[in-house]
Design an enzyme around this catalytic site. Structure first.
Site, PDB file in Angstrom:
ATOM      1  N   GLU A  36       9.771  11.061  11.095  1.00 45.23           N
ATOM      2  CA  GLU A  36      10.400   9.988  10.318  1.00 45.23           C
ATOM      3  C   GLU A  36      10.928  10.558   9.011  1.00 45.23           C
ATOM      4  OE1 GLU A  36       8.299   6.348   9.429  1.00 45.23           O
ATOM      5  OE2 GLU A  36       7.314   6.380  11.387  1.00 45.23           O
ATOM      6  N   GLU A  50       1.042   7.141  11.437  1.00 41.51           N
ATOM      7  CA  GLU A  50       0.570   7.167  10.038  1.00 41.51           C
ATOM      8  C   GLU A  50      -0.886   6.730   9.951  1.00 41.51           C
ATOM      9  OE1 GLU A  50       3.448   4.934   7.724  1.00 41.51           O
ATOM     10  OE2 GLU A  50       4.724   6.694   7.551  1.00 41.51           O
TER      11      GLU A  50
HETATM   12  C1  BG6 Z   1       6.730   4.337   7.875  1.00 40.44           C
HETATM   13  C2  BG6 Z   1       6.446   3.617   9.145  1.00 40.44           C
HETATM   14  O1  BG6 Z   1       5.721   3.972   6.969  1.00 40.44           O
HETATM   15  O2  BG6 Z   1       7.887   4.050   7.165  1.00 40.44           O
HETATM   16  C3  BG6 Z   1       7.596   2.811   9.717  1.00 40.44           C
HETATM   17  O3  BG6 Z   1       5.899   4.458  10.131  1.00 40.44           O
HETATM   18  C4  BG6 Z   1       8.376   2.201   8.582  1.00 40.44           C
HETATM   19  O4  BG6 Z   1       7.084   1.877  10.611  1.00 40.44           O
HETATM   20  C5  BG6 Z   1       8.951   3.315   7.720  1.00 40.44           C
HETATM   21  O5  BG6 Z   1       9.357   1.318   8.984  1.00 40.44           O
HETATM   22  C6  BG6 Z   1       9.846   2.847   6.593  1.00 40.44           C
HETATM   23  O6  BG6 Z   1       9.194   1.893   5.827  1.00 40.44           O
HETATM   24  P1  BG6 Z   1       9.857   0.473   5.541  1.00 40.44           P
HETATM   25  O7  BG6 Z   1       8.829  -0.278   4.803  1.00 40.44           O
HETATM   26  O8  BG6 Z   1      11.069   0.744   4.738  1.00 40.44           O
HETATM   27  O9  BG6 Z   1      10.176  -0.106   6.867  1.00 40.44           O
END
Ligand code: BG6
Length: 475
Positions: free
Chosen positions: A372, A179
């Site tokens: 993701e 990201e």
């Molecule tokens: C993304 C990141 O922003 O979202 C991860 O690459 C992160 O590292 C994921 O864990 C989910 O966000 P969060 O804040 O719910 O962990």
């Protein structure tokens, strides 16, 4: 016709959110270690509150996380049982170079990842490796000011030289920076940036971004030289911005909000600073200082594929009266009245994934990789310790359907899909454990209590079926 035969189904994690073992195997301290859970976290990860070491007042969840450092064989075995074709993980920079500026790497750290990658191959799982997922050795923060300093490019280059050579034949898919646009929103977490009062934050962020973009191009160059089979991707926190209304001012606002993010990928994929960014940076007087040869590096070493995370779409309006923001999100955006939201206020928009995929594919014409996607939720195990997470299954089913439409109906070229957090891990945004994403439950709470025992949730068997049918059976 469905997904390609060699479609890479799997799950994604990050070293700092699952490994723990923060002081084991010669590992050095990193920015991600000193970010506490709780009310101060956001100020720390935004670079507004100086926390360069541990104190007694706060709890630092990354220190032990879910202790994958000692459990990785058990965890990978469970991933294999679900039929994973790929496992996305990241390398903790300070395991390989504890301070970041050494000339010789730490063999114990190198050995750890070698074992982990070999364990994946034992089950036919292809590692997908993020070189830096939000982490930066603390020594580079305190001594150099992290990515604001040009020297970081050289230190990152050393890291790449070591890992590409050492893991040749074990790792083929690489992502340079997780990201990369996070630098604009949570700059301490994204790039180790801390700001002193009175500093021009925007100027520093874009200077640091330039260093990361050059480092990314150098990484791509080395990866291809070391092994022409290597595939290198950029990684964007994606999510299309919708205009709040059809008023041209809203459309204009939305377009510019998207450009703020596309800027990074435009450079990494098209190989040059886009005109709109140059104009804006000149207007604001924040054009980064560049060295001779930088533009050539960017031009000649563009990425092979576009990877991104997708959790939600975003919304923009030019009307100051429209100002209700989504909660609990680093990428806060206007509330979209047509969408429901998760317990953390993240809005749920499966069609937005299809829209985002089409936009990215139209713009870059390179294969995409969704690295993701997932739902952070509170899971309550029943008396037998079993979690019936139908809400998670519903979320993933809807997103996989939308992704399938983008591939089958729209012709988008998609390499794979890795859900976020196939095993419960520490939240990047809040530092909580109770914000769970996994198919595998981990017995650990926000305060660090629990046995760390792993158990399968209902979604475990569901995802197994999805993979076995190559995305045909989603029921
Ligand atoms: C993304 C990141 O922003 O979202 C991860 O690459 C992160 O590292 C994921 O864990 C989910 O966000 P969060 O804040 O719910 O962990």
């Amino acid at each position: 016709m469905g997904f390609r035969k060699d479609f890479l189904w799997g799950g994604a994690t990050a070293a700092n959110q699952c490994e723990g073992g923060y002081n084991e195997g010669g590992r050095g301290l990193a920015n991600v270690d000193v970010s506490p859970v709780g009310k101060d976290r956001f100020a720390v990860i935004a670079g507004k509150m100086k926390m360069f070491d541990f104190d007694d007042e706060h709890f630092y969840p990354a220190k032990e996380a879910i202790d994958m450092y000692h459990h990785f064989r058990e965890d990978i075995k469970l991933f294999a049982e679900m039929g994973f074709k790929t496992y996305r993980c990241s390398i903790a920079w300070s395991r390989i170079f504890p301070n970041g500026d050494e000339t010789e790497p730490n063999e114990e750290g190198l050995k750890f990842y070698e074992e982990l990658f070999k364990e994946c191959h034992k089950y036919g799982i292809e590692p997908l490796v993020t070189i830096t997922h939000f982490d930066c050795p603390m020594h580079l923060v305190t001594e150099y000011g992290a990515w604001r300093n040009r020297k970081l490019v050289g230190f990152y280059e050393n890291l790449c030289n070591v890992i590409f050579r050492r893991y040749k034949g074990l790792v083929k898919y690489w992502l340079t920076f997780n990201e990369i646009n996070m630098i604009l929103h949570a700059p301490f977490m994204g790039a180790g940036l801390y700001f002193e009062e009175g500093e021009d934050e925007e100027k520093i962020k874009y200077q640091a971004a330039h260093h990361e973009l050059v480092a990314s191009a150098i990484a791509t160059k080395i990866a291809h030289e070391v092994d022409p089979n290597n595939m290198v991707g950029c990684m964007l926190a994606a999510g299309q911005t919708y205009p709040y209304s059809c008023h041209p001012n809203d459309v204009w606002k939305g377009m510019n909000a998207d450009r703020e993010n596309y800027f990074f990928i435009d450079v990494q994929s098209r190989g040059q600073y886009p005109k709109y960014a140059i104009k804006e940076m000149e207007r604001k007087g924040i054009m980064p200082v560049m060295e001779e040869g930088d533009l050539e590096l960017l031009k000649n070493h563009t990425v092979d594929f576009i990877s991104f995370s997708y959790y939600s779409s975003r919304c923009a309006s030019a009307d100051p009266e429209v100002n209700k923001l989504t909660e609990g999100n680093i990428f806060a955006s206007l509330k979209n009245p047509y969408l429901d939201a998760s317990e953390w206020g993240w809005q749920i928009d499966p069609l937005g994934l299809r829209i985002t995929m089409n936009t990215l594919y139209d713009r870059y014409q390179k294969p995409l990789f969704i690295v993701e996607n997932g739902l952070g939720a509170i899971d309550t195990p029943d008396e037998n310790g079993y979690v019936k997470d139908d809400y998670r299954i519903d979320y993933l089913r809807a997103h996989i359907k939308a992704m399938r439409d983008a591939v089958v109906e729209d012709g988008v070229d998609l390499l794979g899909y890795t859900t976020w957090g196939p095993i419960d891990l520490v939240s990047a945004g809040t530092g909580e454990m109770k914000k769970r994403y996994g198919f595998i439950y981990v017995d650990r709470d926000n305060e660090g209590n629990g046995t760390l025992k792993r158990s399968k949730k209902k979604s475990f068997d569901w995802y197994k079926k999805v993979i076995a049918s190559n995305g045909e059976d989603l029921e």
